[in-house]
Motif scaffolding. Sequence first.
Motif, mmCIF file in Angstrom:
data_model
loop_
_atom_site.group_PDB
_atom_site.id
_atom_site.type_symbol
_atom_site.label_atom_id
_atom_site.label_comp_id
_atom_site.label_asym_id
_atom_site.label_seq_id
_atom_site.Cartn_x
_atom_site.Cartn_y
_atom_site.Cartn_z
ATOM 1 N N ARG A 275 0.965 -1.394 0.030
ATOM 2 C CA ARG A 275 0.027 -0.118 0.123
ATOM 3 C C ARG A 275 0.626 1.253 -0.075
ATOM 4 N N ILE A 276 2.113 1.042 0.606
ATOM 5 C CA ILE A 276 2.872 2.290 0.423
ATOM 6 C C ILE A 276 3.336 2.588 -1.103
ATOM 7 N N ILE A 277 3.727 1.665 -1.644
ATOM 8 C CA ILE A 277 3.886 1.944 -3.021
ATOM 9 C C ILE A 277 2.499 2.450 -3.910
ATOM 10 N N ARG A 278 1.558 1.824 -3.613
ATOM 11 C CA ARG A 278 0.247 2.145 -4.019
ATOM 12 C C ARG A 278 -0.030 3.583 -3.946
ATOM 13 N N GLY A 279 0.347 3.985 -2.714
ATOM 14 C CA GLY A 279 0.174 5.565 -2.234
ATOM 15 C C GLY A 279 1.024 6.427 -3.225
ATOM 16 N N LEU A 280 2.264 6.035 -3.373
ATOM 17 C CA LEU A 280 3.107 6.788 -4.298
ATOM 18 C C LEU A 280 2.503 6.814 -5.812
ATOM 19 N N LYS A 281 2.184 5.651 -6.103
ATOM 20 C CA LYS A 281 1.370 5.731 -7.417
ATOM 21 C C LYS A 281 0.217 6.678 -7.699
ATOM 22 N N PHE A 282 -0.673 6.526 -6.651
ATOM 23 C CA PHE A 282 -1.906 7.385 -6.760
ATOM 24 C C PHE A 282 -1.333 8.878 -6.624
ATOM 25 N N ASN B 32 6.546 2.615 -14.435
ATOM 26 C CA ASN B 32 6.031 2.472 -15.839
ATOM 27 C C ASN B 32 5.305 4.003 -16.166
ATOM 28 N N LEU B 33 5.046 4.556 -15.001
ATOM 29 C CA LEU B 33 4.373 5.997 -15.432
ATOM 30 C C LEU B 33 5.552 7.094 -16.002
ATOM 31 N N ASN B 34 6.897 6.552 -15.918
ATOM 32 C CA ASN B 34 8.114 7.225 -16.297
ATOM 33 C C ASN B 34 7.998 8.574 -15.660
ATOM 34 N N SER B 35 7.994 8.610 -14.171
ATOM 35 C CA SER B 35 7.980 10.052 -13.655
ATOM 36 C C SER B 35 9.188 10.057 -12.715
ATOM 37 N N GLN B 36 9.836 11.060 -12.933
ATOM 38 C CA GLN B 36 11.067 11.504 -12.161
ATOM 39 C C GLN B 36 10.521 11.929 -10.763
ATOM 40 N N GLU B 37 9.419 12.665 -10.687
ATOM 41 C CA GLU B 37 8.737 12.824 -9.478
ATOM 42 C C GLU B 37 8.684 11.647 -8.774
ATOM 43 N N ALA B 38 8.010 10.545 -9.151
ATOM 44 C CA ALA B 38 7.754 9.431 -8.400
ATOM 45 C C ALA B 38 9.111 8.805 -7.800
ATOM 46 N N PHE B 39 10.054 8.961 -8.926
ATOM 47 C CA PHE B 39 11.285 7.976 -8.332
ATOM 48 C C PHE B 39 11.874 9.071 -7.358
ATOM 49 N N GLU B 40 11.837 10.106 -7.265
ATOM 50 C CA GLU B 40 12.593 11.079 -6.195
ATOM 51 C C GLU B 40 12.046 10.664 -4.993
ATOM 52 N N ARG B 41 10.611 10.711 -5.030
ATOM 53 C CA ARG B 41 9.823 10.461 -3.637
ATOM 54 C C ARG B 41 10.233 9.072 -3.233
ATOM 55 N N PHE B 42 10.367 8.085 -4.045
ATOM 56 C CA PHE B 42 10.750 6.785 -3.651
ATOM 57 C C PHE B 42 11.923 6.593 -2.951
ATOM 58 N N ILE B 43 12.892 7.415 -3.497
ATOM 59 C CA ILE B 43 14.241 7.382 -2.889
ATOM 60 C C ILE B 43 14.321 8.319 -1.768
ATOM 61 N N ARG B 44 13.795 9.566 -1.776
ATOM 62 C CA ARG B 44 13.959 10.630 -0.729
ATOM 63 C C ARG B 44 12.912 9.936 0.805
ATOM 64 N N ASP B 45 11.844 9.441 0.262
ATOM 65 C CA ASP B 45 10.930 9.127 1.397
ATOM 66 C C ASP B 45 11.289 7.513 1.950
#
Length: 365
Positions: free
Chosen positions: A147-154, A195-208
């Motif tokens: 659900r943590i990853i789902r939260g990032l996706k949404f 697969n959304l190809n979002s730099q923003e998603a990736f930065e949150r994935f790392i920073r959070d």
Amino acid sequence: MNIVNIKDTSGKLYYIGGVVRDELLGRESFDIDITYVGNAIEYCAKFGEVIRVNPDFGTIRVNVCGREVDFASTRAEVYDRKGHLPRITKIGCGLKEDVLRRDFTVNALAKSITTGEIIDYTGGLDDLKNKTLRVLHDGSFIDDPTRIIRGLKFSVRFGFELDEHTKKLQDEYLSAVNYDMCYKRVKKELMETFNLNSQEAFERFIRDGIYKLVTEKKVVLPVVNIEELIKKYPVQNVWLVYAGVLRDLSRLELTRQEKKILDDFAVLENSRMNNDFEIYRAFENAEQESILLYAILKDKDRACRYLDNLRNIKIQTNGEDLQKLGIKPSPEYKKIFDAILTAKLANPQMTGADEINIVKNYLNS
Ligand code: ATP
Ligand code: MG
């Protein structure tokens, strides 16, 4: 749009979850979920051609006027083993109980097919208005960390933010991850997110620190903008270019092709590449995903030099040409092709005739 042509007066059928959220947001849904208060398999087969039935889950997929619709029985679940699939404790429970097993309040809305009324047991309408993602209870991420990853996706897809308490629960979970979890689901959510190809998603994935769900090794954000890189050099496995930055994906079940991409990158990373010839030979048989990983984690200029220039350079001479020159097939061929390639990388305008001259010079020397 998200509404299918179903006439029903039972008052027991509800659009549920993402489809209700998407309709309120004015977006098209990927899939249509409908829940039936009771046993959906018995009741919902009449709405069209039955595609698939899963008695263990009480679900049935039906083709309704050309659209595949998933009908589920209302169900209650418990997470006996945290992080793994829940055990169903009741099929055909009340709507409220069914809604309370869901991930976020905005995904816990129901809409009656009979009356069109929206049923909101958890405050999802307010959260939708305020663009907030809120879990339904404090143990939500412990039950199911995906659900943590789902939260990032949404949050990236809709521009939503985690509510403050939910963020705190997420941080708590990530500070003490229980690695005994179902990584098949983790992989599925990672793929959908990246697969959304979002730099923003990736930065949150790392920073959070969300990456900690996948590996215990520390990961830092690379300076290369991956979204831009992929836009310029498209690849099939977008998600893997992002996930590969973690280096350690041993917990995910990778396909052979996915493993090959990471293995090729590992080889590239340790290859000597001191000139164009070595760069060309190192990259020429690698998957583009592996080359992008090299660009991100090792040397962007070198990878781009290959992708922009070198890879378009092809020698025209082949084995047949060499035979015509009277050279018998032997390991010598490789040396000859290398000599042609070296010359051609220095002078890409070379013609086929120029290449043959290189061969002749080589033979004379
Ligand atoms: P998408 O638009 O990506 O399909 P969605 O919200 O419809 O998003 P699905 O994965 O299709 O997501 O799941 C449908 C619904 O099932 C969700 O809206 C949510 O209510 C519930 N759900 C899905 N995954 C989980 C989960 N891991 N934990 C709790 N509820 C979930
Ligand atoms: Mg869905």
